[in-house]
Design an enzyme around this catalytic site. Structure first.
Site, mmCIF file in Angstrom:
data_model
loop_
_atom_site.group_PDB
_atom_site.id
_atom_site.type_symbol
_atom_site.label_atom_id
_atom_site.label_comp_id
_atom_site.label_asym_id
_atom_site.label_seq_id
_atom_site.Cartn_x
_atom_site.Cartn_y
_atom_site.Cartn_z
ATOM 1 N N ASP A 161 0.809 -1.230 0.000
ATOM 2 C CA ASP A 161 0.000 0.000 0.000
ATOM 3 C C ASP A 161 0.845 1.284 0.000
ATOM 4 O O ASP A 161 0.343 2.352 -0.322
ATOM 5 C CB ASP A 161 -0.913 0.036 1.235
ATOM 6 C CG ASP A 161 -1.831 -1.169 1.325
ATOM 7 O OD1 ASP A 161 -2.067 -1.797 0.273
ATOM 8 O OD2 ASP A 161 -2.300 -1.489 2.426
ATOM 9 N N GLY A 204 -4.822 -0.927 -1.682
ATOM 10 C CA GLY A 204 -4.164 0.277 -1.159
ATOM 11 C C GLY A 204 -4.767 0.810 0.128
ATOM 12 O O GLY A 204 -4.313 1.816 0.646
ATOM 13 N N ARG A 300 -17.924 -3.235 -17.352
ATOM 14 C CA ARG A 300 -17.507 -4.428 -16.617
ATOM 15 C C ARG A 300 -16.584 -3.983 -15.485
ATOM 16 O O ARG A 300 -15.840 -3.017 -15.640
ATOM 17 C CB ARG A 300 -16.712 -5.380 -17.519
ATOM 18 C CG ARG A 300 -17.527 -6.047 -18.599
ATOM 19 C CD ARG A 300 -18.457 -7.123 -18.031
ATOM 20 N NE ARG A 300 -19.106 -7.846 -19.085
ATOM 21 C CZ ARG A 300 -20.247 -7.493 -19.673
ATOM 22 N NH1 ARG A 300 -20.863 -6.375 -19.302
ATOM 23 N NH2 ARG A 300 -20.769 -8.239 -20.631
HETATM 24 O O1 F6P Z 1 -2.453 -3.947 3.388
HETATM 25 C C1 F6P Z 1 -2.292 -4.775 2.293
HETATM 26 C C2 F6P Z 1 -3.630 -5.171 1.730
HETATM 27 O O2 F6P Z 1 -3.388 -5.970 0.582
HETATM 28 C C3 F6P Z 1 -4.550 -4.013 1.384
HETATM 29 O O3 F6P Z 1 -4.217 -3.379 0.194
HETATM 30 C C4 F6P Z 1 -5.882 -4.703 1.381
HETATM 31 O O4 F6P Z 1 -6.914 -3.800 1.667
HETATM 32 C C5 F6P Z 1 -5.752 -5.722 2.463
HETATM 33 O O5 F6P Z 1 -4.376 -5.943 2.649
HETATM 34 C C6 F6P Z 1 -6.450 -7.013 2.157
HETATM 35 O O6 F6P Z 1 -6.413 -7.823 3.262
HETATM 36 P P1 F6P Z 1 -6.679 -9.396 3.200
HETATM 37 O O7 F6P Z 1 -5.439 -10.020 2.639
HETATM 38 O O8 F6P Z 1 -6.925 -9.781 4.597
HETATM 39 O O9 F6P Z 1 -7.860 -9.602 2.309
#
Ligand code: F6P
Length: 401
Positions: A161, A204, A300
């Protein structure tokens, strides 16, 4: 402050009194390409100095409940051939906060503060320092552990992120941007063939770094980021303007944390008592539906999701991860004070953990990348295309990350 200055400024009698012989290291939160490269640099940097390194499996779980299995010796052999491999050989955890640790009571999981126990185990194992590799959540926990009494912690900023405060960039980000850019490139041909509006959702959290960078590099027509609440009118206008020029398809890049002006983020999972943050997701589908209704065009949506985190790191991320890992050991050995390694002005620096904890770094709207995008006619959903919401001729910061 530079590493050299930090070392010069330290209080020698107190800080040099504890030689570092045994280091624990963990990886927490969502994985990011480059984690294994950090582990390799830590293990080799330590081995060269005769220091033992042990990895804690799955965040802090390995120390709290792993028994002998919870720790993994990171010697030279353990880190062979892992530098280019994604994921983390230690495993990670999203629900391993020792201050809100899941404990079973009467058949139910409840959060319990097990930080004191964790620190006790740390001492029982004879560790002198912890290297905590993580994003904003893990670094906040590291700082809380330091405040609770864990003697020495060095944080290593990790996340695709790029939202960790105090460092210009985190490893994993460059890889995520590269993957997302390639995905947007690929969308162009199918979008054009079908004359569709394609809406692609990128990760992000509450920062628009990935969407901004990949959106520009991938030739997105519209980029929606959390830092700029959007309205539909300018986006529709942008799509129509493209139609008028014979470009009968459009690519909309939307960060998962983007919000409609006056609206809220789109949530996939509310979180719970152990993972106390919401998981974002679903905004692309909403945007695609609305744009379809407003423009009459076929739309889409796709969510790129964890493809952005999977696989090996780019060369940039690999190098940054190695530099962070090596610096973390150097910092412990020479600086002997808690902090986070960071990239500032192209070199590795030290930042106090307390300065980082609880803060995030979002996109500066006056940075040159945003200005570049606006000057190229990319719509951020806040202004009719072709007009600039911010009009500085000179960017307020040389770059955005
Ligand atoms: O912080 C990294 C991240 O990939 C974010 O971009 C995303 O919102 C989150 O983690 C997703 O989390 P999980 O892997 O628990 O779905």
């Amino acid at each position: 402050m530079s590493l050299a200055k930090w070392i010069d400024d330290r209080d020698p009698p107190e800080q040099m009194s504890r030689p570092i012989r045994k280091i624990a290291v963990n990886t927490g939160g969502g994985d990011a390409p480059g984690l294994n490269a950090v582990l390799r640099a830590i293990a080799l940097g330590a081995a060269e100095r005769g220091i033992e390194v042990w990895g804690i499996r799955h965040g802090y779980r390995g120390l709290l409940e792993g028994g002998g299995e919870g720790l993994m010796r990171l010697d030279r052999r353990a880190v062979r051939g892992i530098m280019h491999v994604g994921g983390t050989i230690l495993g990670t955890a999203n629900r391993g906060d020792p201050f809100h640790y899941p404990v079973e009571r009467d058949g139910k999981l409840i959060p319990e503060d097990r930080a004191d126990e964790l620190i006790e185990r740390f001492h029982e194992h004879g560790f002198d320092a912890l290297i905590a590799i993580g994003g904003d959540g893990s670094l906040r926990i590291a700082n809380a552990l330091a405040e609770r009494g864990l003697p020495l912690i060095v944080g290593v900023p990790k996340t695709i992120d790029n939202d960790v405060y105090g460092t210009e960039i985190t490893f994993g980000f460059d890889t995520a941007v590269s993957i997302a850019t390639e995905a947007i490139d690929r969308l162009h041909t199918t979008a054009e063939a079908h004359e569709r509006v394609m809406v692609v959702e990128l990760m992000g959290r509450n920062a628009g770094w990935i969407a901004l960078r990949a959106g520009i590099a991938g030739g997105g027509d519209v980029i929606l980021i959390p830092e700029v609440p959007f309205s539909y009118e300018p986006i529709v206008e942008k799509i129509r303007e493209r139609e008028a020029r014979g470009r009968r398809f459009s690519i909309v890049v939307v960060a998962e944390g983007a919000t409609l002006r006056g609206g809220d983020v789109t949530i996939r999972d509310e979180g719970d008592a152990f993972r106390r943050v919401v998981v974002l997701g679903g905004v692309a589908e909403r945007v695609a539906k609305e744009l379809g209704e407003r423009t009459g065009k076929e739309t889409r949506s796709i969510v790129l999701g964890h493809l952005q985190r999977g696989g090996g790191p780019t060369t940039f991320d690999r190098l940054l991860a190695l530099r962070f890992g090596a610096a973390a050991v150097r910092y412990l050995v020479e600086g002997c004070s808690s902090g986070m390694v960071a990239l500032r002005n192209h070199s590795i620096d030290l930042v106090p953990l307390a300065e980082v904890a609880g803060r995030t770094k979002t996109v500066d709207l006056a940075c040159d990348t945003v200005i570049t995008a606006r000057e190229m006619g990319i719509c951020f959903g806040d202004e009719p295309s072709g007009r600039f919401a911010c009009s500085p001729v000179v960017a307020s910061s040389s770059d955005d990350a």
